[in-house]
Motif scaffolding. Structure first.
Motif, PDB file in Angstrom:
ATOM      1  N   ARG B 336       1.378  -1.131   0.000  1.00 27.27           N
ATOM      2  CA  ARG B 336      -0.179   0.036   0.013  1.00 27.27           C
ATOM      3  C   ARG B 336       0.997   0.977   0.286  1.00 27.27           C
ATOM      4  O   ARG B 336       1.625   1.387   0.749  1.00 27.27           O
ATOM      5  N   GLU B 338       0.970   5.608   0.006  1.00 28.93           N
ATOM      6  CA  GLU B 338       0.253   6.927   0.611  1.00 28.93           C
ATOM      7  C   GLU B 338       0.773   8.094   0.071  1.00 28.93           C
ATOM      8  O   GLU B 338       1.774   8.444   0.226  1.00 28.93           O
ATOM      9  N   ARG B 343      -4.436   6.925  -2.228  1.00 24.88           N
ATOM     10  CA  ARG B 343      -3.778   5.321  -1.614  1.00 24.88           C
ATOM     11  C   ARG B 343      -3.522   4.511  -3.606  1.00 24.88           C
ATOM     12  O   ARG B 343      -4.185   4.264  -4.073  1.00 24.88           O
ATOM     13  N   THR B 410     -10.156   5.960   6.797  1.00 15.90           N
ATOM     14  CA  THR B 410      -9.133   5.161   6.911  1.00 15.90           C
ATOM     15  C   THR B 410      -9.225   4.224   7.803  1.00 15.90           C
ATOM     16  O   THR B 410      -8.654   2.885   7.374  1.00 15.90           O
TER      17      THR B 410
END
Lengths: 621, 621
Positions: B336, B338, B343, B410
């Motif tokens: 992942r 960010e 994202r 989130t």
């Protein structure tokens, strides 16, 4: 050797990056190019580098284009236009070109008053002249106020500046006046030195928004429906001495190999110059660009079927259709089959899937016909491609079919290459080749029309469309005036995808018979693999056409497709697709019917497709 | 579970042979079909066999069509029409269908006098009634005398026969009255039992000959520009109780996989029924076909880039663009990344060329959004396709991209699948995903528009076109009203061939920044492979737009593309195409600019293509 007229092509006509376009234009033999601004903007070559590249390729840069929406009723916007123009004048000087195309404005703030507009253009011409440049002013057919060539000429006359003249674009002129040719002829009265540039484009006659028509459907001269020889004659009578330049926006050309497209375009200009010269004295471009008239084709000498080594079905089918194998080639694996005046060569020397490899047309002077074809940029084929030893001149058609020229009659040069077998057959009534059906590659349909028109002097019929089971098909026939040589071209309206594979669409040879029922019955009885036509077709035919019951029954029994015309009928029987991409048809024309049975083609295609579809269904997913 | 409205589809909408079309209609969930006569004529199945096939597939045969050019001022031709009709009544009885579409005549001998025309139709209705059949009379928009629905209703009223009613086709009505909706609303006053059949088609708003428009460019409801909910509401208010049936002539659909096309069409009817019901009380079809409103999308939760095992350039580029690798998946090779609210997941579990594998949108009720998508026929994807362990519902978009639904924020369900790395980065100013650019497969561009409109509730913008170096490209953006989720779709105007390969056209992720110069400089300094833009572009930009010299110099240095809008500007910097078919872009919107920089796309495409072209030139011919 006659000289070519000066020719040019706008880079927007061709696919690829700028360097591809320039190379293609040079290869095709153009003398110059118009640099289309977006091609320059997207190029990593600087204007100076483009100038050098063109010089290396032997290309002049005849025009920079377009400069849009110059004039304005708004002083700030006009000032911005002047500023923009100064930038472009700098680019032109770096390019080494002296003429810029200025289009009539389409903007809401375009100037309507001709004197005010002339004043603004005079101001721009003054600045151009300071740089040694000049402006070619063009009326867009969808211009806001100036939308005819007469209106653009009125403004240029009022402005009265030596650096301001006209750009005449055949599309903009003829799209507005397709049936009012007097206005076109009036161009001849414009002083020749005020016509700064000439852009040529043809187009199919379509009922649609002129902007969309212009941006998607333009064609090269000779591919569409406009009377370009008349237009060009008027421009030449006016005294225009600049290049003949192509500006064609076409969705297919934008995606096709630019070398092929450029060759096609160059051929179109030569053929146009010839057609214009043929229109009468004073209409020529001062030269004979093609080197002689189109051949007076006298018939189809032979059709050559190329096939792989061993394909018994083909021989069996020819036999069942009444052909006799009358000759065997002295040195090659080629047989000659005959019936009436129909001659088919079966050439087993290749590794091809079965298909039409060559077509030979009869003309009185084959070498002259071949020289003319070469002048028109048709790729010459070496003798080894030929079916015979005799030195038959040959060129390649756009779909790769070899096109031979030979003298008429049984004593033609090619016939001596064959040893007679002595075989004869009664025949089933085939008298000649009626026509050849050639499915064209997607990118080359319009190219093929022009090719056969220019090289063989065939006249194209209108473009037709029919709904085949896997998509729309476009069709166009070409024939000589006496109908001794006919071709039927087809192409998918859209390039096919995975669901609807378009290659190989079958080709065919249509054989003329006097009575299709008699001939088909004889063929069927001899074992010819005739295509089965659904009963539903005959039920529908009976509803549409008042036929005697016994005739309808015979049709149904034999698979005859019957298309009723206003004065006659087109009747045909097809074989199954033989191995590869070929079928044969027996064709009867009743009452001078001039068509090709296209209304029945979807039924024929569905029947031919059925086997392929069945195979697909059985294949693992 | 809400019930579907009764739906049908004309066989002419779908590609293939009749058996393919029937199978596809059944698979898609249609209740019935219209049998288009040419499909029957070309079929080897008898009408009785077609009846059985349909019954096996659970399809009713709701209409037989079309019966053309019935009426005549010529007694002989009228007699022939009656004879033809008797044949067709026989076919209909064998098919087991009771309604035939009778189009208004386009023939020169069409009857102009409404009473005489009504008399002839009364005669035909009388004969139909003898067979237990009925006639649905339709005004073709290009009919010779009857060319509006009002004219057809006038004739039906005068004829006054129980076996004669109307067929209303939205194309014929709305193509004649795109801006005169009162006439459409007037349909509500027709007695419902006199509307025998309803045909639905959308179309883009085009300025062209209506016949060509109709035959080539029709679309499924929701894909074009017609106000179909208003049209359908009027028909329903009238009391029409028959099926909603599609009749769409479309060049692409004629060639595309009929199973896909049928699913697309069925979805269009469900979405249309929903939109019609949403228009107000009394406008529904009595059912809620979709099972809930479109999701109120709150943003792009993540974009998943699928790539093969080892592609360091992608990680390096993300790093240089200011992204931090904030998480590693607990069980899968997925990272992942960010920055701001943007994202990006990098999924290395596949064997794919690098590209966009999935798109996740935030909505308050993901299961409801997924249920709605399933009701709309979107293929559900199994959890194993998902990037995460969490049970994210997902469906496949028309181009194969996975579309996930997840809760905003989130703490969304998918975030727990990742182990935090603790890595952070300063970033370069990326705040969110601005939009995702998806090049569509040729056959599925219009399907994609409808898919995102129906499934996500996005609103499509207009269709644009631009001239890329290898052909024209069509574009369409979709966005939610608050512009939190945007998609930019592109497709070649024509399917590409060998010269201009269209696959794989790159996809991209556009990242929103506040200042593209600042962000691009930071990215460049960190080693991001920014796309070089030709100097010519900046010379042209300087000519067109009055920019401060230092800004222009910064653009030139960094490769910023600047598209000036009337009130703002769209500024972007692109990376080179990373391995596979993906690039990333930094996008700054000035002054609320709502565009996508499409005017600059040809320059961007030329720059991206340069490497491929160079490779091709070096390759052996």
């Amino acid at each position: 050797m006659p000289a070519d007229p000066r020719t040019a092509v706008a880079t927007v006509c061709l696919s690829g990056a700028l360097e591809d376009k320039l190379a293609a234009a040079a290869t095709a033999g153009f003398g110059g190019v118009e640099i289309f601004e977006p091609d320059l903007v997207a190029s990593p070559m600087s204007p100076g580098e483009i100038r050098l590249r063109c010089a290396d390729l032997g290309l002049s840069i005849d025009l920079y284009q377009p400069f849009r929406d110059f004039d304005s009723t708004d002083d700030d916007r006009l000032a911005a236009s002047y500023r923009r123009a100064e930038h472009k004048f700098g680019v032109m000087r770096a390019l080494g070109t002296d003429t810029v195309l200025v289009c009539s404005s389409v903007a809401p703030d375009a100037v309507a008053d001709p004197d005010r507009l002339a004043g603004q253009l005079h101001g721009l011409a003054e600045r151009a002249a300071d740089h040694g440049l000049r402006l070619a002013y063009e009326a867009l057919a969808w211009g806001r106020h100036v939308d005819t060539w007469e209106a653009s000429w009125d403004v240029v006359r009022r402005a009265d500046h030596p650096a301001l003249g006209l750009c005449l674009d055949s599309f903009h002129v003829l799209s507005r006046t397709p049936s009012h040719t007097t206005e076109v002829d009036g161009i001849a009265d414009v002083p020749g030195d005020k016509i700064f540039f000439l852009q040529l484009a043809d187009a199919p006659v379509l009922a649609m928004d002129v902007l969309q028509w212009s941006r998607h459907h333009r064609l090269f001269p000779g591919q569409g429906g406009f009377d370009l020889p008349r237009f060009l004659a008027a421009v030449l009578r006016a005294g225009y001495g600049g290049p003949l330049s192509l500006e064609v926006f076409n969705d297919v050309f934008r995606q096709a190999d630019p070398v092929r497209t450029a060759a096609d375009g160059h051929r179109s200009l030569l053929a146009l110059a010839e057609a214009t010269a043929a229109g009468g004295p004073g209409r020529g471009v001062g030269v004979d660009p093609v080197g002689g008239p189109a051949p007076d084709v006298a018939g189809t000498a032979f059709v050559e079927i190329a096939t792989s080594g061993d394909e018994p079905a083909l021989d069996d089918t020819l036999t069942a259709l009444g052909f006799a194998r009358t000759g065997r080639h002295l040195t090659k694996p080629v047989d000659r089959w005959e019936q009436g005046r129909a001659r088919i060569l079966v050439n087993r020397s290749g590794e091809h899937a079965t298909g039409i490899g060559a077509l030979a047309v009869e003309s009185a002077d084959p070498p002259a016909a071949a020289r003319r074809a070469a002048r028109l940029g048709a790729p010459a084929l070496s003798r080894s491609r030929g079916p015979a030893e005799a030195d038959l001149p040959a060129v390649a058609a756009p779909d790769g079919t070899a096109l031979f020229f030979c003298r008429p009659g049984t004593d033609a040069e090619w016939t001596g290459d064959f040893r007679a077998t002595g075989e004869t057959a009664e025949g089933i009534g085939v008298s000649a080749v009626d026509h050849v059906g050639l499915a064209q590659p997607f990118d080359h349909f319009d190219e093929a029309t022009l090719f056969y028109r220019a090289v063989l002097g065939l006249q194209p019929g209108g473009v037709g469309e029919f709904a085949a089971p896997f998509g729309l098909v476009r069709s166009r026939a070409l024939a000589d005036p006496a109908r001794r040589v006919r071709l039927a071209l087809t192409v998918s309206l859209l390039r096919r995808g995975e669901w609807a594979p378009g290659v190989p669409e079958p080709q065919y040879v249509a054989l003329a018979v006097d009575d299709v029922v008699v001939a088909a019955r004889a063929a069927r009885d001899a074992g010819a693999p005739l295509l089965a036509v659904p009963d539903n077709y005959y039920d529908d035919l009976a509803a549409r056409v008042d036929l005697p019951p016994d005739r309808l029954a015979a049709y149904r029994e034999l698979g005859v497709l019957h298309e009723q015309g206003p004065d006659g009928a087109y009747r045909q029987v097809c074989t199954e697709v033989l191995a590869g991409r070929l079928f044969l048809a027996l064709v009867e024309r009743v009452g001078g019917e001039d068509g090709y049975g296209w209304a029945d083609t979807p039924v024929r295609m569905a029947a031919h497709r059925r086997r392929r579809l069945a195979r697909r269904r059985l294949a693992p997913a």
